[in-house]
Motif scaffolding. Structure first.
Motif, mmCIF file in Angstrom:
data_model
loop_
_atom_site.group_PDB
_atom_site.id
_atom_site.type_symbol
_atom_site.label_atom_id
_atom_site.label_comp_id
_atom_site.label_asym_id
_atom_site.label_seq_id
_atom_site.Cartn_x
_atom_site.Cartn_y
_atom_site.Cartn_z
ATOM 1 N N GLU A 191 -10.075 -23.607 23.106
ATOM 2 C CA GLU A 191 -8.626 -23.734 23.036
ATOM 3 C C GLU A 191 -8.053 -23.368 24.401
ATOM 4 O O GLU A 191 -8.308 -22.271 24.905
ATOM 5 C CB GLU A 191 -8.041 -22.827 21.959
ATOM 6 C CG GLU A 191 -6.559 -23.068 21.719
ATOM 7 C CD GLU A 191 -6.069 -22.371 20.475
ATOM 8 O OE1 GLU A 191 -5.481 -23.030 19.609
ATOM 9 O OE2 GLU A 191 -6.287 -21.145 20.361
ATOM 10 N N ASP A 192 -7.303 -24.315 24.993
ATOM 11 C CA ASP A 192 -6.764 -24.122 26.349
ATOM 12 C C ASP A 192 -7.882 -23.769 27.323
ATOM 13 O O ASP A 192 -7.750 -22.858 28.156
ATOM 14 C CB ASP A 192 -5.686 -23.038 26.346
ATOM 15 C CG ASP A 192 -4.494 -23.416 25.482
ATOM 16 O OD1 ASP A 192 -4.186 -24.618 25.408
ATOM 17 O OD2 ASP A 192 -3.890 -22.516 24.879
ATOM 18 N N TYR B 127 -16.243 -24.069 20.276
ATOM 19 C CA TYR B 127 -14.860 -24.345 19.919
ATOM 20 C C TYR B 127 -13.961 -23.786 21.021
ATOM 21 O O TYR B 127 -13.996 -22.584 21.321
ATOM 22 C CB TYR B 127 -14.518 -23.730 18.561
ATOM 23 C CG TYR B 127 -15.322 -24.365 17.444
ATOM 24 C CD1 TYR B 127 -14.806 -25.438 16.721
ATOM 25 C CD2 TYR B 127 -16.606 -23.914 17.133
ATOM 26 C CE1 TYR B 127 -15.553 -26.042 15.715
ATOM 27 C CE2 TYR B 127 -17.354 -24.515 16.133
ATOM 28 C CZ TYR B 127 -16.818 -25.580 15.425
ATOM 29 O OH TYR B 127 -17.560 -26.188 14.435
ATOM 30 N N ARG C 35 -6.772 -15.749 12.614
ATOM 31 C CA ARG C 35 -7.022 -17.198 12.509
ATOM 32 C C ARG C 35 -8.178 -17.514 11.555
ATOM 33 O O ARG C 35 -8.419 -18.675 11.256
ATOM 34 C CB ARG C 35 -7.334 -17.755 13.900
ATOM 35 C CG ARG C 35 -6.216 -17.597 14.934
ATOM 36 C CD ARG C 35 -5.324 -18.792 14.984
ATOM 37 N NE ARG C 35 -6.024 -19.971 15.431
ATOM 38 C CZ ARG C 35 -6.130 -20.347 16.713
ATOM 39 N NH1 ARG C 35 -5.572 -19.615 17.668
ATOM 40 N NH2 ARG C 35 -6.755 -21.454 17.041
ATOM 41 N N ARG D 239 -5.549 -25.965 9.074
ATOM 42 C CA ARG D 239 -4.343 -26.357 9.808
ATOM 43 C C ARG D 239 -4.065 -25.393 10.957
ATOM 44 O O ARG D 239 -3.657 -25.808 12.045
ATOM 45 C CB ARG D 239 -3.153 -26.419 8.854
ATOM 46 C CG ARG D 239 -3.204 -27.561 7.852
ATOM 47 C CD ARG D 239 -1.849 -27.775 7.183
ATOM 48 N NE ARG D 239 -1.465 -26.620 6.396
ATOM 49 C CZ ARG D 239 -1.741 -26.473 5.091
ATOM 50 N NH1 ARG D 239 -2.423 -27.408 4.446
ATOM 51 N NH2 ARG D 239 -1.333 -25.397 4.424
ATOM 52 N N ARG D 240 -4.309 -24.105 10.721
ATOM 53 C CA ARG D 240 -4.042 -23.075 11.717
ATOM 54 C C ARG D 240 -4.923 -23.265 12.961
ATOM 55 O O ARG D 240 -4.542 -22.878 14.062
ATOM 56 C CB ARG D 240 -4.303 -21.710 11.092
ATOM 57 C CG ARG D 240 -3.668 -20.525 11.788
ATOM 58 C CD ARG D 240 -3.991 -19.266 11.018
ATOM 59 N NE ARG D 240 -3.516 -19.332 9.640
ATOM 60 C CZ ARG D 240 -4.073 -18.693 8.624
ATOM 61 N NH1 ARG D 240 -5.146 -17.943 8.810
ATOM 62 N NH2 ARG D 240 -3.562 -18.798 7.406
ATOM 63 N N ASN D 241 -6.088 -23.856 12.761
ATOM 64 C CA ASN D 241 -7.038 -24.016 13.865
ATOM 65 C C ASN D 241 -7.203 -25.467 14.306
ATOM 66 O O ASN D 241 -8.165 -25.804 14.997
ATOM 67 C CB ASN D 241 -8.393 -23.441 13.456
ATOM 68 C CG ASN D 241 -8.352 -21.937 13.288
ATOM 69 O OD1 ASN D 241 -8.310 -21.193 14.266
ATOM 70 N ND2 ASN D 241 -8.355 -21.482 12.031
ATOM 71 N N ALA D 242 -6.252 -26.297 13.927
ATOM 72 C CA ALA D 242 -6.359 -27.727 14.238
ATOM 73 C C ALA D 242 -6.375 -27.996 15.744
ATOM 74 O O ALA D 242 -6.857 -29.041 16.184
ATOM 75 C CB ALA D 242 -5.217 -28.486 13.574
ATOM 76 N N GLY D 243 -5.864 -27.058 16.549
ATOM 77 C CA GLY D 243 -5.825 -27.269 17.986
ATOM 78 C C GLY D 243 -7.124 -26.975 18.707
ATOM 79 O O GLY D 243 -7.239 -27.228 19.915
ATOM 80 N N LEU D 244 -8.109 -26.476 17.986
ATOM 81 C CA LEU D 244 -9.397 -26.184 18.615
ATOM 82 C C LEU D 244 -10.146 -27.482 18.938
ATOM 83 O O LEU D 244 -10.165 -28.416 18.139
ATOM 84 C CB LEU D 244 -10.257 -25.312 17.702
ATOM 85 C CG LEU D 244 -9.827 -23.854 17.540
ATOM 86 C CD1 LEU D 244 -10.669 -23.189 16.461
ATOM 87 C CD2 LEU D 244 -9.952 -23.104 18.853
ATOM 88 N N GLU D 245 -10.766 -27.503 20.090
ATOM 89 C CA GLU D 245 -11.585 -28.647 20.496
ATOM 90 C C GLU D 245 -13.052 -28.317 20.259
ATOM 91 O O GLU D 245 -13.545 -27.276 20.701
ATOM 92 C CB GLU D 245 -11.370 -28.959 21.977
ATOM 93 C CG GLU D 245 -12.252 -30.068 22.507
ATOM 94 C CD GLU D 245 -12.189 -30.200 24.016
ATOM 95 O OE1 GLU D 245 -12.947 -31.028 24.567
ATOM 96 O OE2 GLU D 245 -11.391 -29.457 24.649
#
Length: 271
Positions: free
Chosen positions: A151-152, A149, A182, A90-96
């Motif tokens: 992020e932003d 992976y 993380r 959940r903590r890393n769910a924003g990673l693409e």
């Protein structure tokens, strides 16, 4: 009509050198070159017998008085993340996630250097320059991918991953050390389990689990983990039952080890 017989792989042993995992030990590796015309089959077959790939070489520990290094893999169908692993996901769910061909970039190398300098400054890769890094990523005769992976639009983690006939092999992974809280190392493994599940592949190969080594102990925290020991895969039920003690009779002679290696066409290996 002329017929050419395939050449059986030749196996060699490295000279002893200090073990990177257990203080006071010496390591030795059994290795063979990946033949271009049979590379994928050889890699698939030997990976099932505890071997790992490094560029154009397959290797397996063959230390003279120690059997602590145990090849480990996750059985995807039976894996269930722990509560802490669910929190990490959940903590890393924003990673693409981006999956690319094995091609090295400046951004990857910058992240790799930051990772090494922070976590493995005394390791065997500490002096690796950008050309050696590119060789590690790009020199592969088999089906490999670089899983990035982001992020932003910033690179946060990378895994060099081989696609085997029965799973994914995480050859080498690294991540931003500034994101230590993380638990990106764990997340990369969790995500590879999902990739393998989506692809219908039964295993994720993690490399070697080494009891007694703080660097490698995290692998035993994954459920449905199997280790290769005594020529077969077995469930890792209780990590505390495994010791890293050395014993002069722990390892079979090299000739016997080579004789038991199964090759893709069932021919005996040559030492």
């Amino acid at each position: 009509m002329r017929h050419t017989l395939p050449i059986a792989p030749q196996f060699y042993v490295t000279a002893p050198q200090p073990c990177p995992y257990l203080a006071g030990r010496m390591e030795r590796k059994l290795f063979t070159a990946l033949q271009t015309d049979n590379a994928e089959k050889l890699n698939d077959t030997l990976s099932k017998q505890g071997f790992r790939r490094s560029q154009n070489v397959l290797y397996r520990p063959a230390c003279s008085e120690c059997t602590a290094c145990l090849s480990a893999r996750i059985r995807v169908a039976d894996f269930e993340p722990s509560r802490s692993q669910k929190r990490i996901a959940r903590r890393n769910a924003g990673l693409e996630r981006r999956v690319n061909s094995p091609w090295a970039t400046d951004d990857q190398y910058a992240l790799f250097r930051s990772y090494l300098d922070s976590r493995h400054s005394d390791g065997g890769m500490a002096d690796m320059d950008i050309y050696e890094f590119a060789a590690m990523i790009e020199e592969t005769p088999i089906r490999s991918r670089v899983v990035e992976y982001m992020e932003d639009r910033k690179l946060s983690g990378v895994s060099l991953t081989d696609v085997l006939d029965d799973g994914l092999s995480m050859v080498y992974s690294f991540f931003d050390p500034d994101l230590e809280k993380r638990s990106l190392g764990t997340y990369l493994i969790l995500d590879h389990v999902e990739i393998a599940r989506e692809a219908g592949l039964p295993y994720v190969y993690l490399g070697y689990w080494v009891p007694g080594s703080p660097k490698m102990g995290y692998k035993s925290r994954f459920g449905a983990l199997e280790i290769f020991r005594g020529g077969r895969w077995e469930e890792l039920t209780d990590p505390d039952n495994f010791a890293s003690d050395a014993h002069p009779l722990a390892v079979d002679p090299i000739a016997e080890q080579v004789a038991r290696i199964q090759l893709p066409d069932s021919r005996p290996a040559k030492g």
